[in-house]
Design a protein around this motif. Structure first.
Motif, PDB file in Angstrom:
ATOM      1  N   LYS A 195     -17.251  20.556 -18.908  1.00 26.70           N
ATOM      2  CA  LYS A 195     -16.373  19.485 -18.461  1.00 26.70           C
ATOM      3  C   LYS A 195     -16.893  18.853 -17.169  1.00 26.70           C
ATOM      4  CE  LYS A 195     -12.659  21.594 -20.928  1.00 26.70           C
ATOM      5  NZ  LYS A 195     -12.728  22.999 -21.171  1.00 26.70           N
ATOM      6  N   ASP A 196     -16.272  17.742 -16.765  1.00 24.91           N
ATOM      7  CA  ASP A 196     -16.733  16.986 -15.600  1.00 24.91           C
ATOM      8  C   ASP A 196     -16.401  17.644 -14.265  1.00 24.91           C
ATOM      9  OD1 ASP A 196     -17.827  15.002 -17.195  1.00 24.91           O
ATOM     10  OD2 ASP A 196     -16.009  13.786 -17.172  1.00 24.91           O
ATOM     11  N   TYR A 197     -15.441  18.552 -14.253  1.00 23.45           N
ATOM     12  CA  TYR A 197     -15.041  19.226 -13.011  1.00 23.45           C
ATOM     13  C   TYR A 197     -14.897  20.722 -13.258  1.00 23.45           C
ATOM     14  CZ  TYR A 197     -14.132  14.622 -11.101  1.00 23.45           C
ATOM     15  OH  TYR A 197     -14.280  13.337 -10.669  1.00 23.45           O
ATOM     16  N   SER A 198     -14.969  21.478 -12.161  1.00 24.55           N
ATOM     17  CA  SER A 198     -14.858  22.936 -12.228  1.00 24.55           C
ATOM     18  C   SER A 198     -14.009  23.432 -11.070  1.00 24.55           C
ATOM     19  CB  SER A 198     -16.242  23.586 -12.126  1.00 24.55           C
ATOM     20  OG  SER A 198     -17.085  23.145 -13.156  1.00 24.55           O
ATOM     21  N   ILE A 199     -13.364  24.577 -11.276  1.00 26.66           N
ATOM     22  CA  ILE A 199     -12.687  25.269 -10.189  1.00 26.66           C
ATOM     23  C   ILE A 199     -13.134  26.721 -10.177  1.00 26.66           C
ATOM     24  CG2 ILE A 199     -10.624  23.797 -10.303  1.00 26.66           C
ATOM     25  CD1 ILE A 199      -9.128  26.353 -11.346  1.00 26.66           C
ATOM     26  N   ASN A 243      -2.578  22.757 -19.172  1.00 25.06           N
ATOM     27  CA  ASN A 243      -3.149  21.690 -20.010  1.00 25.06           C
ATOM     28  C   ASN A 243      -4.210  20.901 -19.261  1.00 25.06           C
ATOM     29  OD1 ASN A 243      -1.649  22.341 -22.270  1.00 25.06           O
ATOM     30  ND2 ASN A 243       0.005  20.933 -21.760  1.00 25.06           N
ATOM     31  N   ILE A 244      -3.929  20.542 -18.011  1.00 29.04           N
ATOM     32  CA  ILE A 244      -4.924  19.792 -17.228  1.00 29.04           C
ATOM     33  C   ILE A 244      -6.176  20.629 -17.032  1.00 29.04           C
ATOM     34  CG2 ILE A 244      -5.445  18.791 -14.962  1.00 29.04           C
ATOM     35  CD1 ILE A 244      -2.453  18.006 -14.794  1.00 29.04           C
ATOM     36  N   LEU A 245      -6.009  21.892 -16.664  1.00 23.98           N
ATOM     37  CA  LEU A 245      -7.171  22.753 -16.451  1.00 23.98           C
ATOM     38  C   LEU A 245      -7.964  22.927 -17.737  1.00 23.98           C
ATOM     39  CD1 LEU A 245      -5.758  25.482 -14.043  1.00 23.98           C
ATOM     40  CD2 LEU A 245      -7.420  23.694 -13.506  1.00 23.98           C
ATOM     41  N   ASN A 246      -7.291  23.203 -18.842  1.00 24.91           N
ATOM     42  CA  ASN A 246      -7.997  23.422 -20.109  1.00 24.91           C
ATOM     43  C   ASN A 246      -8.691  22.170 -20.616  1.00 24.91           C
ATOM     44  OD1 ASN A 246      -7.432  26.167 -20.307  1.00 24.91           O
ATOM     45  ND2 ASN A 246      -5.530  25.826 -21.411  1.00 24.91           N
ATOM     46  N   GLN A 247      -8.125  20.997 -20.371  1.00 16.36           N
ATOM     47  CA  GLN A 247      -8.712  19.762 -20.874  1.00 16.36           C
ATOM     48  C   GLN A 247      -9.831  19.229 -19.983  1.00 16.36           C
ATOM     49  OE1 GLN A 247      -5.562  16.915 -21.524  1.00 16.36           O
ATOM     50  NE2 GLN A 247      -4.511  18.244 -22.971  1.00 16.36           N
ATOM     51  N   SER A 248      -9.741  19.435 -18.671  1.00 15.30           N
ATOM     52  CA  SER A 248     -10.632  18.703 -17.769  1.00 15.30           C
ATOM     53  C   SER A 248     -11.465  19.553 -16.826  1.00 15.30           C
ATOM     54  CB  SER A 248      -9.789  17.730 -16.921  1.00 15.30           C
ATOM     55  OG  SER A 248      -9.071  16.853 -17.754  1.00 15.30           O
ATOM     56  N   PHE A 249     -11.248  20.860 -16.782  1.00 18.54           N
ATOM     57  CA  PHE A 249     -11.936  21.701 -15.805  1.00 18.54           C
ATOM     58  C   PHE A 249     -12.568  22.916 -16.472  1.00 18.54           C
ATOM     59  CE2 PHE A 249      -9.013  19.318 -13.254  1.00 18.54           C
ATOM     60  CZ  PHE A 249      -9.601  19.188 -12.012  1.00 18.54           C
ATOM     61  N   ASN A 250     -13.757  23.283 -15.993  1.00 23.99           N
ATOM     62  CA  ASN A 250     -14.322  24.604 -16.258  1.00 23.99           C
ATOM     63  C   ASN A 250     -13.664  25.508 -15.233  1.00 23.99           C
ATOM     64  OD1 ASN A 250     -16.445  23.464 -18.018  1.00 23.99           O
ATOM     65  ND2 ASN A 250     -17.169  22.603 -16.097  1.00 23.99           N
ATOM     66  N   LYS A 274     -17.641  19.208  -8.803  1.00 20.83           N
ATOM     67  CA  LYS A 274     -18.018  18.384  -9.936  1.00 20.83           C
ATOM     68  C   LYS A 274     -18.651  19.324 -10.949  1.00 20.83           C
ATOM     69  CE  LYS A 274     -18.745  13.840  -7.992  1.00 20.83           C
ATOM     70  NZ  LYS A 274     -19.702  12.738  -7.860  1.00 20.83           N
ATOM     71  N   GLY A 275     -18.762  18.869 -12.176  1.00 16.30           N
ATOM     72  CA  GLY A 275     -19.324  19.709 -13.240  1.00 16.30           C
ATOM     73  C   GLY A 275     -20.745  20.152 -12.976  1.00 16.30           C
ATOM     74  N   ASN A 276     -21.490  19.392 -12.156  1.00 12.71           N
ATOM     75  CA  ASN A 276     -22.879  19.757 -11.849  1.00 12.71           C
ATOM     76  C   ASN A 276     -22.970  20.783 -10.721  1.00 12.71           C
ATOM     77  OD1 ASN A 276     -22.256  18.282  -9.570  1.00 12.71           O
ATOM     78  ND2 ASN A 276     -23.807  16.703  -9.897  1.00 12.71           N
ATOM     79  N   GLY A 277     -21.819  21.220 -10.190  1.00 13.11           N
ATOM     80  CA  GLY A 277     -21.811  22.218  -9.126  1.00 13.11           C
ATOM     81  C   GLY A 277     -21.672  21.628  -7.735  1.00 13.11           C
TER      82      GLY A 277
END
Length: 159
Positions: free
Chosen positions: A51-55, A81-88, A128-131
């Motif tokens: 995904k495009d973002y990570s936490i 839902n937000i975490l599962n759809q948009s975040f690693n 961001k998804g790239n770290g």
């Protein structure tokens, strides 16, 4: 006065039922899908479906507010839902000796804590998804406040 214990019971039951309402919840009485916590490799490498973002959620076993995040915030359907759809999403026990992949090396939870200068628990770091590191938050966040931060991230406010 003979009915005093009955009145006390009725009052206590009323307080219990009224006190069970969690006003911090975005959606009451709806069960969330569990958050898809993934391994650290997904955060930093070109894995399919990334995904495009990570936490990274830094926690310890003894931290009461970490457990509260699990039981209330991460259990909230809107947050999940937000975490599962948009975040690693990854969980790191900051006191662990378990090795995790971190970019091109491996670090323990303790080493990741030092690398990201974690000073208390819980701490949530957002990337961001790239770290690329964006921001971090220290302490408990209720579902409403956590959703606000997630939406601000998705709207590019921390880029």
């Amino acid at each position: 006065m003979k009915n005093h214990p009955l009145y006390l019971t009725i009052i206590l039951l009323g307080l219990i039922f009224c006190g069970c309402n969690n006003s911090d919840s975005l959606t009451n009485n709806i069960v969330a899908d569990p958050i898809n916590w993934v391994g650290s490799k997904v955060l930093y490498t070109g894995v399919e479906g990334k995904k495009d973002y990570s936490i990274i959620f830094f926690y310890t076993d003894w931290c009461g507010y970490c457990h509260k995040m699990d039981e209330i915030t991460f259990a909230d359907p809107t947050v999940a839902n937000i975490l599962n759809q948009s975040f690693n999403c990854i969980r790191v026990n900051a006191e662990s000796d378990t090795l995790l992949i971190h970019f091109d090396s491996t670090l323990t939870g303790q080493q990741m804590k030092a690398f990201y200068e974690i000073s208390g628990y819980p701490t949530t770091c957002i990337f961001k998804g790239n770290g690329e590191y964006l921001t971090k938050g220290l302490g408990y966040a209720n579902p409403v406040d956590f959703t606000t931060v997630l939406n601000r991230t998705l709207n590019g406010e921390f880029d």
